[in-house]
Design a protein around this motif. Structure first.
Motif, PDB file in Angstrom:
ATOM      1  N   PHE A 117       0.810  -1.212   0.000  1.00  0.00           N
ATOM      2  CA  PHE A 117       0.000   0.000   0.000  1.00  0.00           C
ATOM      3  C   PHE A 117       0.846   1.267   0.000  1.00  0.00           C
ATOM      4  CE2 PHE A 117      -2.360  -3.194   2.627  1.00  0.00           C
ATOM      5  CZ  PHE A 117      -3.246  -3.553   1.639  1.00  0.00           C
TER       6      PHE A 117
ATOM      7  N   LEU B 108       0.763   4.343  -2.916  1.00  0.00           N
ATOM      8  CA  LEU B 108       0.278   5.641  -2.444  1.00  0.00           C
ATOM      9  C   LEU B 108       1.302   6.735  -2.693  1.00  0.00           C
ATOM     10  CD1 LEU B 108      -1.477   4.713   0.930  1.00  0.00           C
ATOM     11  CD2 LEU B 108      -2.548   5.325  -1.240  1.00  0.00           C
TER      12      LEU B 108
ATOM     13  N   ILE C 204      -6.992   0.603  -4.035  1.00  0.00           N
ATOM     14  CA  ILE C 204      -6.105   0.380  -2.890  1.00  0.00           C
ATOM     15  C   ILE C 204      -6.910   0.353  -1.604  1.00  0.00           C
ATOM     16  CG2 ILE C 204      -4.181   1.360  -1.580  1.00  0.00           C
ATOM     17  CD1 ILE C 204      -3.106   2.485  -4.205  1.00  0.00           C
ATOM     18  N   THR C 205      -7.831   1.289  -1.455  1.00  0.00           N
ATOM     19  CA  THR C 205      -8.645   1.344  -0.237  1.00  0.00           C
ATOM     20  C   THR C 205      -9.522   0.111  -0.114  1.00  0.00           C
ATOM     21  OG1 THR C 205      -8.688   3.749  -0.493  1.00  0.00           O
ATOM     22  CG2 THR C 205     -10.222   2.786   1.074  1.00  0.00           C
TER      23      THR C 205
ATOM     24  N   SER D 215      -8.750  -2.855  -1.121  1.00  0.00           N
ATOM     25  CA  SER D 215      -7.886  -3.932  -0.643  1.00  0.00           C
ATOM     26  C   SER D 215      -7.641  -3.806   0.854  1.00  0.00           C
ATOM     27  CB  SER D 215      -6.555  -3.906  -1.403  1.00  0.00           C
ATOM     28  OG  SER D 215      -6.755  -4.083  -2.794  1.00  0.00           O
ATOM     29  N   ILE D 216      -7.472  -2.570   1.338  1.00  0.00           N
ATOM     30  CA  ILE D 216      -7.272  -2.359   2.774  1.00  0.00           C
ATOM     31  C   ILE D 216      -8.514  -2.771   3.554  1.00  0.00           C
ATOM     32  CG2 ILE D 216      -6.830  -0.609   4.540  1.00  0.00           C
ATOM     33  CD1 ILE D 216      -5.209   0.940   2.508  1.00  0.00           C
TER      34      ILE D 216
END
Length: 585
Positions: free
Chosen positions: A444, A448, A509-510, A512-513
């Motif tokens: 991540f 980012l 990405i978020t 996946s988090i």
């Protein structure tokens, strides 16, 4: 606390701490023996119910998503179905057995560690804490583990499978398996496991005595000289426990090496398939022994190098994927410089590592702050809260859009300040030197940082930044996003494509988090706190008695939105009648 000086002072300190250490170890072991069956029962029963209860749904939905996947070819679907069938049959056995083992270890070790931690500095009633700490907290922790597994099986699993089912094939061409390469790849994989498993296990066993005595030598040296982990008084029990458990750690390292050899050797099948050559697969098998030998030498501080040869098992050097935007050389240079700090840097000036828990706490604090503002602006509606609480939408504004919105705030702030890392709202800068060392965090942090550089290079205007924030928040809800897009003055199509690409990547990405079980649990806690504070702000003590259910909370949000509109525009008779109806309800 200053370390003792002199041999007799050091020896006296050793005998002074030894009874306390043994007493705490005995007390912690007694609590661990008493709690171990309870914790093991809770985790085994809870996890088994989840695994067996959802197994039929998982089996059906897995095969359905594989059959409907647009990015998989027919042959690959057939192969995956066979592999998945084996995994589905093994999953209940592995899950239940693993739950029992983890529950037993967790139930015994946590009370022991909590007993040692109870004598830490700044704590009152240390004797009471030594007895009580690690009892109820351990039982609650076992329930948390069951809750996290439920989130993985119920939320994370379906989110991943929905991506597999709905995503289109890249460039319109689905992934497919070359049948002619399968026999050679399977042969290389089996050969890799047969060679690497015994060889790596023998290498680990051969180096384990050196690791055992070298570790003991270092720990006893620190114990006598009151250095390293023995420097602070509060760390002495933990360091003493490390001396006793060091053989267990060495045995665990040997066992982990044997398990890793299965994957290390099996990867020869991937190499042979990708290179369409059994010879390359065999070259990788020999090279993998050399790589493990060199890595283990670094771990146990042996001379560098390996007695095994290392061959070239790739015909072409694998190139990295090119990003959508061009990244300036300064970013690569700064990243390389951050990975190679100056040799003259002292440990006194070293930056303190930022813990993952701190980043998670900061993210949820930002979500709470910005969530309240977005509710006041009527961007987040009662329907969004209900959608998240129902768990039906995997692309929810609250579960995906809100954290992506907060992460974007930090990225824009970092880009404007032109810092090397990620600048948080409390002026903490997360850089390569002080970021969490967890491996999964690398997945991540680096993407980012690339997005941050893209934002800095593009130099968006205020209108474009505002549109980017709304796009990140509302992406996936076209009817609401269309109203935002209609009010934004489009400059050109290229600019719109750049903003949309950043928003999609950040939301990916978020997403996946959000699949990590801890994040889901903390978001539920955040929503509960968020709801309570909004009730308190809007209704005071009288409204608290009226709003116990989630339906009442939604009515309060609706009433609040009407009151906000009334502060800027005069309400007509129909709006007043609607407001009165809600209050009466």
């Amino acid at each position: 606390m200053e370390p003792p000086s002199g041999f007799w002072s050091t020896l006296w300190r050793l005998f002074y701490f030894l009874p306390f250490f043994l007493g705490l170890l005995l007390l912690g072991s007694i609590k661990g023996i008493l709690l171990c069956p309870i914790v093991c029962l809770v985790m085994t029963t809870g996890n088994s119910a989840i695994i067996l209860g959802l197994w039929p749904v998982h089996a059906f939905w897995t095969f359905y998503c594989i059959a409907r996947a647009k990015q998989l070819g027919p042959v690959l679907k057939l192969v995956l179905s066979v592999v998945v069938s084996i995994l589905l049959l093994l999953w209940p056995l592995i899950g239940i057995l693993g739950s029992a083992l983890i529950g037993a270890g967790y139930g015994f070790l946590m009370p022991v560690m909590a007993t040692f931690d109870a004598i830490g500095e700044g704590k009152q009633d240390k004797f009471l804490h030594c007895i009580m700490d690690g009892t109820w907290n351990t039982i609650r922790g076992s329930c948390t583990v069951v809750r996290d597994l439920k989130d993985v099986c119920f939320h994370s699993y379906f989110s991943i499978m929905d991506d597999l089912r709905l995503q289109d094939a890249p460039n319109g061409t689905p992934y497919e398996i070359r049948l002619s390469c399968l026999p050679g790849a399977l042969l290389a994989g089996v050969l890799g496991i047969l060679v690497d498993l015994p060889m790596i296990s023998l290498l680990a066993l051969f180096k384990s005595p050196y690791m055992l005595f070298k570790g003991w030598n270092r720990l006893f040296h620190d114990l006598i000289g009151r250095e390293g982990p023995f420097l602070e008084t509060v760390c002495v029990p933990f360091a003493g426990l490390a001396i006793l458990l060091w053989p267990v750690a060495v045995g665990g390292a040997v066992f982990a090496s044997s398990i890793s050899s299965l994957f290390l050797g099996g990867y020869a099948a991937v190499v042979a398939y990708q290179e369409s050559s059994i010879k390359m697969g065999v070259a990788y098998i020999v090279s993998s022994l050399s790589m493990f030998d060199e890595y283990s030498n670094d771990v146990v501080d042996l001379p560098e190098g390996s007695c095994f040869p290392r061959y070239q098992y790739r015909t072409n050097q694998q190139t990295s994927r090119s990003s959508t935007f061009s990244i300036p050389p300064s970013f690569s240079q700064r990243k390389q410089d951050s990975k190679n700090p100056s040799r003259t840097a002292s440990f006194k000036n070293a930056m303190a590592e930022v813990k993952p828990l701190k980043l998670l706490e900061h993210l949820f604090a930002e979500c709470k702050l910005h969530g309240e503002n977005l509710v006041a602006e009527e961007v987040i509606t009662p329907k969004d809260v209900k959608e998240f609480k129902s768990g039906k939408a995997g692309n929810s504004i609250i579960s995906i859009g809100l954290p992506a919105y907060c992460i974007l705030q930090a990225l824009v702030r970092s880009a404007k300040e032109n810092v090397d890392g990620l600048l948080l709202s409390d002026h903490t800068e997360v850089m390569t030197q002080n970021r969490p060392k967890d491996t999964f965090f690398d997945f991540f942090f680096d993407p980012l940082m690339i997005i941050k550089e893209q934002i800095r290079v593009e130099n968006f205007t205020e209108e474009e930044e505002d549109y980017l924030f709304k796009l990140v928040l509302l992406l996936g809800h076209p009817e609401r996003l269309s109203r935002v897009a209609a009010a934004w003055p489009h400059q050109n199509e290229r600019r719109l494509a750049e903003i949309s690409a950043i928003a999609r990547r950040l939301r990916g990405i978020t997403k996946s988090i959000s699949r990590y079980p801890t994040v889901r649990r903390r978001f539920d806690e955040l929503l509960k706190t968020f709801s309570e504070e909004l009730e308190r702000k809007m209704g005071g003590s009288r409204s608290i008695n009226r709003f116990h259910s989630s339906r009442s909370f939604l009515k309060v949000l609706s009433l609040n939105s009407l009151e906000i509109k009334a502060s800027t525009h005069e309400m007509d008779e129909e709006a007043q009648l609607a407001s009165s109806s809600i209050v009466l309800a």
